[in-house]
Design a protein around this motif. Structure first.
Motif, mmCIF file in Angstrom:
data_model
loop_
_atom_site.group_PDB
_atom_site.id
_atom_site.type_symbol
_atom_site.label_atom_id
_atom_site.label_comp_id
_atom_site.label_asym_id
_atom_site.label_seq_id
_atom_site.Cartn_x
_atom_site.Cartn_y
_atom_site.Cartn_z
ATOM 1 N N LEU A 78 0.838 -1.206 0.000
ATOM 2 C CA LEU A 78 0.000 0.000 0.000
ATOM 3 C C LEU A 78 0.870 1.253 0.000
ATOM 4 C CD1 LEU A 78 -2.788 -0.986 2.561
ATOM 5 C CD2 LEU A 78 -3.032 -0.745 0.093
ATOM 6 N N GLY A 79 1.407 1.583 -1.151
ATOM 7 C CA GLY A 79 2.203 2.801 -1.235
ATOM 8 C C GLY A 79 3.564 2.579 -1.855
ATOM 9 N N ASP A 80 4.402 3.592 -1.732
ATOM 10 C CA ASP A 80 5.746 3.577 -2.299
ATOM 11 C C ASP A 80 6.586 2.480 -1.662
ATOM 12 O OD1 ASP A 80 8.192 4.119 -3.341
ATOM 13 O OD2 ASP A 80 8.417 6.113 -2.457
ATOM 14 N N PRO A 81 7.246 1.614 -2.466
ATOM 15 C CA PRO A 81 8.093 0.569 -1.901
ATOM 16 C C PRO A 81 9.185 1.103 -0.978
ATOM 17 C CG PRO A 81 7.720 0.175 -4.242
ATOM 18 C CD PRO A 81 7.160 1.530 -3.937
ATOM 19 N N ARG A 86 8.850 1.654 6.936
ATOM 20 C CA ARG A 86 8.209 2.650 7.801
ATOM 21 C C ARG A 86 6.765 2.260 8.092
ATOM 22 N NH1 ARG A 86 10.426 6.362 4.167
ATOM 23 N NH2 ARG A 86 8.345 7.044 3.503
ATOM 24 N N ARG A 87 6.049 1.810 7.050
ATOM 25 C CA ARG A 87 4.645 1.457 7.239
ATOM 26 C C ARG A 87 4.501 0.252 8.158
ATOM 27 N NH1 ARG A 87 4.690 2.830 1.816
ATOM 28 N NH2 ARG A 87 4.712 0.678 1.088
ATOM 29 N N ILE A 88 5.362 -0.753 7.986
ATOM 30 C CA ILE A 88 5.278 -1.929 8.854
ATOM 31 C C ILE A 88 5.630 -1.557 10.286
ATOM 32 C CG2 ILE A 88 6.171 -4.247 9.303
ATOM 33 C CD1 ILE A 88 6.567 -4.658 6.398
ATOM 34 N N ASN A 89 6.631 -0.690 10.465
ATOM 35 C CA ASN A 89 6.972 -0.241 11.816
ATOM 36 C C ASN A 89 5.793 0.483 12.456
ATOM 37 O OD1 ASN A 89 9.785 -0.387 13.207
ATOM 38 N ND2 ASN A 89 10.245 -0.354 11.014
#
Length: 350
Positions: A78-81, A86-89
């Motif tokens: 969901l978003g920029d690779p 950062r998203r998982i954190n």
């Protein structure tokens, strides 16, 4: 065994379901299964049944496995690779909040007057999960379903993972990480009571602070990862943990409890960052890679008993060489990560 055995059984079937039904369906199913697991604790309480408790834990763990395989992979897509770690954190930081807060709240719910109502916290969590599932069903979350299903057997998946070296060796890094985390928490109170002569309450307070530090660091990690690569964060934090474990194993001073709390702070971002690094840019292999990473969570069932054997034979202080060794292996992975990403050649054929 009721909790960790699930990680050896379900990740591959879960990956198949994700491929067929999509991430949205799988995440909602995970929440509902967790709610069902919580429900088992009501008859377990009414019939005073230990086996129903185990069944509840087993069912909860199935839901958590689905969440690990689906939600973490979903967050990377969901978003920029570049922002995947950062998203998982950010997602995992809320898990840490649960680690820190729920035991305190649950204890107050369980011990009321002279009766032990162990089912109360689970029923409260069940109601919250049902609400979350309903909100997810009403939302417009993308399905993100793969076009085709193929090579969905364990041997084929491991063979294919060797074309992605950062994933293949990331599986082992996650195995060592979960083993280290289970060992640290499992022996935390015993270490402080035996080595530093803490009271039960004092040791339990330090364990709570350890979980709080792990929670707090999850949020600044999302900011740190804006300015540095995930593998560098794992290297820096891992080296810090290794140095602290070296002091914990080799010295006996009143600051060892503080060192253990500090380890919690450095530990907080490790799981989501390693997970994100391992499944980075896998494209159609992402959910299979997430399933293989979830298999590695069974490391929690391997290293803690090993540490127990060492503690019985040489003393609990020296038993912390087990998580020390685990983090040495993790740092070796992070130091090699940039090289591993550059190569797409098969490193091993199973």
């Amino acid at each position: 065994m009721s909790f960790y055995s699930v990680y050896l059984i379900f990740p591959i079937p879960v990956a198949i379901v994700i491929d067929k039904k999509g991430y949205r369906f799988s995440i909602i199913a995970a929440v509902i299964i967790c709610a069902l697991g919580c429900l088992f604790f009501l008859p377990a309480y009414l019939f005073t049944s230990f086996w129903l408790c185990l069944l509840g834990i087993f069912t909860l763990s199935i839901g958590i496995v689905i969440m690990n395989v689906a939600a973490n992979a979903y967050a990377t897509l969901l978003g920029d690779p570049e922002g995947a770690e950062r998203r998982i954190n950010f997602v995992q930081a809320f898990s840490r909040v649960g680690y820190a807060i729920v035991p305190v709240l649950a204890t107050k719910m369980i011990y009321q007057r002279s009766e032990v109502r162990f089912h109360f916290p689970y029923l409260a969590i069940m109601l919250a999960l049902i609400l979350i599932a309903v909100l997810m069903m009403l939302s417009d979350m993308p399905i993100m379903k793969n076009e085709a299903v193929e090579n969905f057997n364990l041997r084929a998946m491991f063979t294919e993972s060797t074309f992605h070296k950062h994933l293949f060796w990331g599986i082992f890094a996650m195995f060592f990480y979960v083993g280290a985390e289970a060992s640290i928490a499992g022996f935390f109170i015993s270490y402080l009571k035996t080595v530093n002569h803490f009271s039960d309450d004092g040791a339990a307070t330090y364990l709570t602070l350890y979980n709080i530090m792990a929670t707090v660091m999850g949020f600044p990690a999302t900011i740190i990862l804006r300015y540095t690569k995930g593998y560098k964060l794992v290297t820096w934090f891992g080296c810090g943990i290794i140095l602290q474990f070296g002091m914990i194993v080799s010295t006996n001073n009143p600051y060892n409890g503080i060192l253990l709390i500090a380890i919690g702070g450095l530990l907080g971002p490790m799981f989501p960052t390693i997970f994100g690094l391992a499944i980075d840019q896998l494209k159609d292999f992402t959910n299979k890679g997430a399933a293989l990473i979830s298999l590695a969570i069974s490391g929690g069932a391997f290293f803690a008993p090993l540490q127990g054997i060492i503690a019985d034979r040489f003393g609990i202080q020296y038993s912390y060489v087990v998580p020390l060794f685990c983090f040495i292996m993790i740092v070796i992975y992070s130091l090699s990560y940039k090289f591993l990403k550059k190569s797409n050649e098969t490193v091993i054929v199973i």
